[in-house]
Design an enzyme around this catalytic site. Sequence first.
Site, PDB file in Angstrom:
ATOM      1  N   THR A   1     -13.440 -19.373 -14.207  1.00  0.00           N
ATOM      2  CA  THR A   1     -13.812 -19.930 -12.997  1.00  0.00           C
ATOM      3  C   THR A   1     -13.227 -21.363 -12.850  1.00  0.00           C
ATOM      4  O   THR A   1     -13.620 -22.109 -13.682  1.00  0.00           O
ATOM      5  CB  THR A   1     -15.415 -19.622 -12.940  1.00  0.00           C
ATOM      6  OG1 THR A   1     -15.754 -20.027 -11.333  1.00  0.00           O
ATOM      7  CG2 THR A   1     -16.075 -20.582 -13.447  1.00  0.00           C
TER       8      THR A   1
ATOM      9  N   ASN B   1     -20.803 -21.472   5.064  1.00  0.00           N
ATOM     10  CA  ASN B   1     -19.281 -21.536   5.061  1.00  0.00           C
ATOM     11  C   ASN B   1     -18.638 -21.280   6.385  1.00  0.00           C
ATOM     12  O   ASN B   1     -17.384 -21.323   6.645  1.00  0.00           O
ATOM     13  CB  ASN B   1     -18.831 -20.245   4.144  1.00  0.00           C
ATOM     14  CG  ASN B   1     -18.936 -20.505   2.907  1.00  0.00           C
ATOM     15  OD1 ASN B   1     -18.122 -21.393   2.285  1.00  0.00           O
ATOM     16  ND2 ASN B   1     -20.098 -19.976   2.211  1.00  0.00           N
TER      17      ASN B   1
ATOM     18  N   LYS C   1     -18.419 -26.391 -12.144  1.00  0.00           N
ATOM     19  CA  LYS C   1     -18.919 -26.466 -10.812  1.00  0.00           C
ATOM     20  C   LYS C   1     -18.346 -25.015 -10.257  1.00  0.00           C
ATOM     21  O   LYS C   1     -17.574 -24.173 -10.644  1.00  0.00           O
ATOM     22  CB  LYS C   1     -17.798 -27.386 -10.162  1.00  0.00           C
ATOM     23  CG  LYS C   1     -16.459 -26.881  -9.570  1.00  0.00           C
ATOM     24  CD  LYS C   1     -16.586 -27.024  -7.965  1.00  0.00           C
ATOM     25  CE  LYS C   1     -15.576 -25.876  -7.619  1.00  0.00           C
ATOM     26  NZ  LYS C   1     -15.828 -25.277  -5.894  1.00  0.00           N
TER      27      LYS C   1
END
Lengths: 387, 387
Positions: free
Chosen positions: A177, A382, A166
């Site tokens: 990651t 965000n 992901k």
Amino acid sequence: MSVTAAKGFEASGVAAGIRYARADVALVRSTAPAVGGAMFTRNRVQAACLQLNRAHLEAAEPQAVVVNSGVANAATGTTGFANAADTAAHTAQLLGLATEEILVLSTGVIGMQLPMDRLLPGVASAVGALSADGGRAAAEAIMTTDTVAKQTAVTGDGFTVGGMAKGAGMIHPDLATMLAVLTTDYPLASGEATGLLRPAVDETFNAISIDGDCSTNDMVILLANGASGVVRSEASDAAFAAALQQACADLSRQIVADGEGATVLAEITVAGAADAAQAKAIARRIATSPLVKTALFGHDANWGRVLMAAGSAPWNGGYADVDADRATLRYNGTVVLENGLPTEVEPDVSGPSCAIDLDLGLGDGSATYLTSDLSVDYVRINGEYRS
Amino acid sequence: MSVTAAKGFEASGVAAGIRYARADVALVRSTAPAVGGAMFTRNRVQAACLQLNRAHLEAAEPQAVVVNSGVANAATGTTGFANAADTAAHTAQLLGLATEEILVLSTGVIGMQLPMDRLLPGVASAVGALSADGGRAAAEAIMTTDTVAKQTAVTGDGFTVGGMAKGAGMIHPDLATMLAVLTTDYPLASGEATGLLRPAVDETFNAISIDGDCSTNDMVILLANGASGVVRSEASDAAFAAALQQACADLSRQIVADGEGATVLAEITVAGAADAAQAKAIARRIATSPLVKTALFGHDANWGRVLMAAGSAPWNGGYADVDADRATLRYNGTVVLENGLPTEVEPDVSGPSCAIDLDLGLGDGSATYLTSDLSVDYVRINGEYRS
């Protein structure tokens, strides 16, 4: 094309209502005894589950991985650690394994405690749903702001490497990651997995950036159960290492292509640097520059920003070696700067991918970095809600 | 409140048609013999004018500064250097000064040559327009994507420090930020100016960030002509140093407040770090994190992102010391994390400014950084046209 592509692996993904109204708990387990290894983020703030996993990997070989999305269980103190440990113990009991044979991953909002009253029943459902066809369901359950599931499978001579990951945001890995689970039926000995992961990860997950922000939860896991029955040789080991790197490269490219708000995938190549490490530092700096990334979004070959970024790549307390008068720069193959002089030719950057090649003319160091553009949607995703 | 606030300085700003349909050439000169000094960007790619200015400052005391906006004259090779030198020579001839007494500054697009057929007549107009009231016109002529002119004046006992700056984008100074010109009628001796600039700049221009991108053209200049007639003493020297720092702080705060697309001004304070240098590295990392900055834009106290950024502050080839279990974090005075445990209290971050105070509980190092949010408009400004 999934984490269950290799022989002897099952997976599942179920909805536990942790934070999203969709699948949010994933489980992957090997049906044959497996060995495994992992790489962790180097962020000094590490999620509770990563601390737990380090201890588990020292004590036993991992047989199963349980993952939740929605809550990262990072910056959650002793309560967070206890919750990660309870998740592992509960999963182990249901699977008939030792607690130390379970790895736990979390992704989502930092600084929020896991809702254990919903997570533990979710784990029970996930155990009940395990199947050899469950790879896609697992890959979907680990998504946060991802828009597509990331899966891979690379087949070698008699063996397979499968995987899922992901990505989407807080992506600027330094070691690994968050949330890549790789599985293989190739036979590995105990202790081999991490050593094989390291070079593959360095060239793939560690050479991508979406926003320059390195997560507290990054982790790449490899489980190997030998179910292929392959008899190892030098040639097969080399083929396995190549397949593992290919699987990592495939997943990391999928992560960047699905970066939060991403509309352009850019491949930054730096050649002619003083050495390979400086080349990587310069490529990374270009790949994380907001001005380079907003120009990519605008399909504007505003190449001066690439020079600006190259000239300010942190290196040994100063900046890496760059001499603008020796630099040659290409956008999609078109030379815009040749030995320090602008050519005044406008390259075509109208497409959804962009190759930026900077030759510094100083030495033989080179490196490549993948990045996405910085778009209006990245800011919206965000800024406009808590992701 | 301008670059001509101190006695014995004249300035002007005129339109030369370099790239914008507005004033784009500014001139500042001392009418009495001046001494001066400057600080330059540490970016390894430096504009042609900076290379010229270094040579001029070694050869003579600067008496005048000529500035153009629209074209940065960076990454322009030998042609760019010759254009900067011609600009200085032309200005010197018109003012009756030596070429080495002229400093040249450029700001705008990188990788584009200066249109000398328009710039040189513009310089002549600017010389004709010089006046003691010309400070505002000069401050307006150096703007690029700035929305307001940045000016300051600080008055001491019998002397004045005036100044102007431009900011807006590619703002993450390392040594100095492009286009700050400070003037004073305080008497300084030859060679003193740079040494006085350094500590003032370090605490002000070097502690702000808009986008983490360090310009190729950053430069801060101080000219001192002694026209106040002040007789120096230890006390007056200390007062001058304080006034200089205050003028720099005033200009740098104006630069951040007018950051490209900025809607929130944030002051990041890190205390309790292992030492002051690590505190600054951590504050800088928080101030440049896209996820922290988009959360500021969204008025979301998503404090986990502050911890994430703090944990990945580059330091000595690794990351600076952070122990999440000892950290205490405040938003506008409200504690959201106390000794590593979330308080689950929501702070009020609805206003146009935000104070983020992180106490690491490790030592007595502290530092403060000013930053702006990362907004949809920042991306639009930098993605939708070539700025």
